[in-house]
Design a protein around this motif. Structure first.
Motif, PDB file in Angstrom:
ATOM      1  N   ASN A   1       1.938   1.850  -3.457  1.00 56.20           N
ATOM      2  CA  ASN A   1       0.876   2.508  -4.222  1.00 56.20           C
ATOM      3  C   ASN A   1       0.887   4.021  -4.008  1.00 56.20           C
ATOM      4  O   ASN A   1       0.677   4.801  -4.939  1.00 56.20           O
ATOM      5  N   ILE A   2       1.142   4.437  -2.776  1.00 55.74           N
ATOM      6  CA  ILE A   2       1.207   5.874  -2.478  1.00 55.74           C
ATOM      7  C   ILE A   2       2.343   6.523  -3.263  1.00 55.74           C
ATOM      8  O   ILE A   2       2.215   7.633  -3.787  1.00 55.74           O
TER       9      ILE A   2
ATOM     10  N   ARG B   1      -5.169  -3.311  -4.090  1.00 54.36           N
ATOM     11  CA  ARG B   1      -4.613  -3.156  -2.744  1.00 54.36           C
ATOM     12  C   ARG B   1      -4.393  -4.515  -2.095  1.00 54.36           C
ATOM     13  O   ARG B   1      -4.980  -5.523  -2.492  1.00 54.36           O
TER      14      ARG B   1
ATOM     15  N   LEU C   1       9.235   7.682  -0.975  1.00 53.30           N
ATOM     16  CA  LEU C   1       8.200   8.643  -1.339  1.00 53.30           C
ATOM     17  C   LEU C   1       8.794   9.921  -1.936  1.00 53.30           C
ATOM     18  O   LEU C   1       8.284  10.455  -2.932  1.00 53.30           O
TER      19      LEU C   1
ATOM     20  N   ASN D   1       0.819  -1.207   0.000  1.00 57.21           N
ATOM     21  CA  ASN D   1       0.000   0.000   0.000  1.00 57.21           C
ATOM     22  C   ASN D   1       0.857   1.263   0.000  1.00 57.21           C
ATOM     23  O   ASN D   1       0.485   2.283  -0.606  1.00 57.21           O
ATOM     24  N   GLN D   2       2.005   1.218   0.679  1.00 56.13           N
ATOM     25  CA  GLN D   2       2.920   2.357   0.635  1.00 56.13           C
ATOM     26  C   GLN D   2       3.542   2.507  -0.760  1.00 56.13           C
ATOM     27  O   GLN D   2       3.785   3.629  -1.222  1.00 56.13           O
TER      28      GLN D   2
ATOM     29  N   GLN E   1      -4.276   3.113  -6.555  1.00 57.03           N
ATOM     30  CA  GLN E   1      -4.885   2.460  -5.395  1.00 57.03           C
ATOM     31  C   GLN E   1      -5.943   1.444  -5.802  1.00 57.03           C
ATOM     32  O   GLN E   1      -6.712   0.984  -4.957  1.00 57.03           O
TER      33      GLN E   1
ATOM     34  N   GLN F   1       1.280   7.145  -6.703  1.00 64.95           N
ATOM     35  CA  GLN F   1       0.413   8.316  -6.744  1.00 64.95           C
ATOM     36  C   GLN F   1       1.217   9.611  -6.652  1.00 64.95           C
ATOM     37  O   GLN F   1       0.916  10.592  -7.333  1.00 64.95           O
TER      38      GLN F   1
END
Length: 508
Positions: free
Chosen positions: A94-95, A441, A148, A91-92, A438, A98
């Motif tokens: 995916n961030i 997931r 990130l 999930n991180q 997202q 984004q």
């Protein structure tokens, strides 16, 4: 309408249509020698276009190839313990995807305004070196913060390249030549996506060399390749027809060829204004107030969101069918190579047919069908069946994108408006990346039932939006034609004939 059509008259409909369509047919060229009479042979023009095809297009395609490798290789890295080595979760991850797209969106319009002012040679050349350095040194990221920030920085440095390139291409070619050139430009993206899996399959086997992981070598080698493409760009790219000489002094066109290039653009669209070195507030206002433009933006965002998820997770989805994890990278490329072929075929069809909107509608509907087909597969379906339908879904998930871009571009009335439209178009594509990032997931593993349901809903909505655009363009043209009488003039609010001007009907 098969091609953009000029009729005499002015328009008293919406503000968008009045501003965008009622352009007095004065000499629109960027040079004083550009007029409205063809003074060259068909053979001369074909020879000049072939020279543009050999000089402008290959360089932009090469850079797009490098950009796509740098943007998508993180998905290939997932099959080589990337999450574990860096210390992040799915999930991180995916961030981070984004954030890359958010970085592009944040600077897309400002970057395109700078490019419009200083020209593509200087601005795109600078961008290539900047994102090439970030792409190379991301091999040494560690932890969530490093991951990130690297993703965001990569997006910020890449912003503006794609719309800037689309705008540059539109300055070299006539409207009926544009869809296939956009398709060839996106070929750089498609080939990188397809070849990326094959390249990753080989490079990821380098794990352990010099104490580095395979995914680290992937980032290093592909980042260095990007920097080398920057050298090629700065040395050879001619820029715009107004001054087509590279920074290294390479000149491809003689005076006669330059005259043909400039004048044929003026003949192509007499309503277009001259290419200034600034974008006015009026240009921005006209573009942002267009309801049709925002529907194009919506279609791009919603229609491309599933493709972002597919390109990121296709290798891991294929691996979940029971195939070897590294081999899944190579297997994923099958659908991507099919997609490359479809993009080129679609570009030729759109240009030859002329009805770009109808082509986009058909292509989006085909993507919807294959997305529904994969979603309807039972969980126990054979892995060969799953792989076949996944391949078809991925092959058709964005093959309409290039034709859609040309549809949006050719309906711009000035170069400045086209520049802003292309920036919005690619912003929308990266918004699709934010949404699609997202879609799949970790709590939806292993079949991603929720993700595929959302993908189906997105594609159904995309079909509806495309249909709405076709209706709106048809109604707008009907209003325009109704205002013009059989003599090519219209009457104003007092019933008197209005001044005769050139009006361009919408192309769809």
């Amino acid at each position: 309408m098969a091609e953009s059509e000029l009729i005499a008259g002015t328009v008293s409909v919406t503000d968008e249509e009045k501003t965008a369509q009622a352009a007095i047919s004065s000499s629109p060229g960027s040079d004083s020698d550009v007029g409205h009479t063809q003074t060259w042979t068909e053979e001369e023009e074909k020879a000049v276009v072939r020279k543009v095809d050999r000089t402008v297009m290959p360089i932009l395609m090469l850079v797009f190839f490098a950009l796509q490798l740098d943007r998508s290789n993180a998905g290939n890295a997932l099959t080589d313990k990337f999450l574990v080595n860096v210390g992040i979760t799915q999930n991180q991850f995916n961030i981070g995807t984004q954030l890359l797209n958010a970085g592009i969106v944040l600077l897309e319009i400002p970057s395109n305004l700078v490019l419009y002012r200083v020209g593509p040679k200087a601005w795109i050349g600078t961008q290539i070196f900047l994102w090439g350095l970030v792409a190379t040194f991301q091999a040494f990221q560690k932890g969530l913060g490093g991951y990130l920030s690297t993703r965001l920085l990569l997006g910020l440095c890449e912003s503006g390249f794609i719309p800037g390139s689309l705008f540059t291409i539109s300055q070299w070619y006539r409207a009926h030549e544009l869809s296939r050139r956009y398709a060839f430009f996106f070929l750089g993206n498609g080939v990188a996506t397809a070849a990326g899996g094959l390249i990753a399959y080989g490079v990821l086997h380098m794990r352990g060399i010099a104490g580095l992981a395979g995914w680290q070598w992937l980032f290093i080698l592909e980042g260095i390749f990007t920097i080398l493409t920057g050298v090629v760009f700065v040395t050879l790219f001619p820029g715009l027809p107004s001054n087509p000489i590279s920074f290294a002094g390479v000149s491809y066109f003689n005076d006669r060829e330059l005259f043909i290039l400039r004048q044929r653009k003026a003949l192509d669209d007499p309503t277009a204004g001259p290419l200034h070195r600034r974008v006015s507030w009026e240009d921005i206002k006209v573009t942002l107030s267009s309801g049709k433009v925002w529907l194009h933006v919506l279609l791009t965002t919603v229609g491309l969101a599933p493709s972002t998820a597919l390109w990121s997770y296709a290798p891991t989805i294929v691996a979940s069918f029971g195939y070897n994890t590294l081999a899944s990278n190579a297997m994923t490329s099958v659908g991507q190579w099919v997609s490359v072929t479809l993009v080129i075929i679609g570009g030729f069809i759109a240009d030859r047919w002329g009805r770009r909107g109808f082509f986009v509608f058909i292509a989006v509907f085909i993507e919807f069908v294959f997305t529904v087909a994969y979603k309807c597969l039972p969980d126990h379906a054979g892995r060969s069946t799953k792989f076949a339908l996944l391949t078809l879904a991925s092959a058709t998930c964005s093959w309409w994108h290039a034709a859609h871009g040309s549809w949006l571009a050719i309906n711009a009335r000035t170069p400045a408006e086209r520049s802003i439209r292309m920036a919005l178009f690619i912003m929308a594509a990266n918004c699709a990346g934010i949404v699609g990032g997202q879609l799949f997931r970790s709590d939806d593993l292993p079949y991603y039932h929720r993700g595929w349901t959302i993908a189906v809903a997105f594609m159904a909505f995309s079909v509806a939006v495309t249909l709405a655009l076709l209706v709106l363009y048809a109604l707008a043209n009907k209003r325009i034609k109704k205002e013009v009488d059989h003599n090519g003039t219209i009457v104003d609010k007092d019933g008197q004939p209005a001044a005769s001007v050139a009006v361009k009907l919408y192309n769809f």
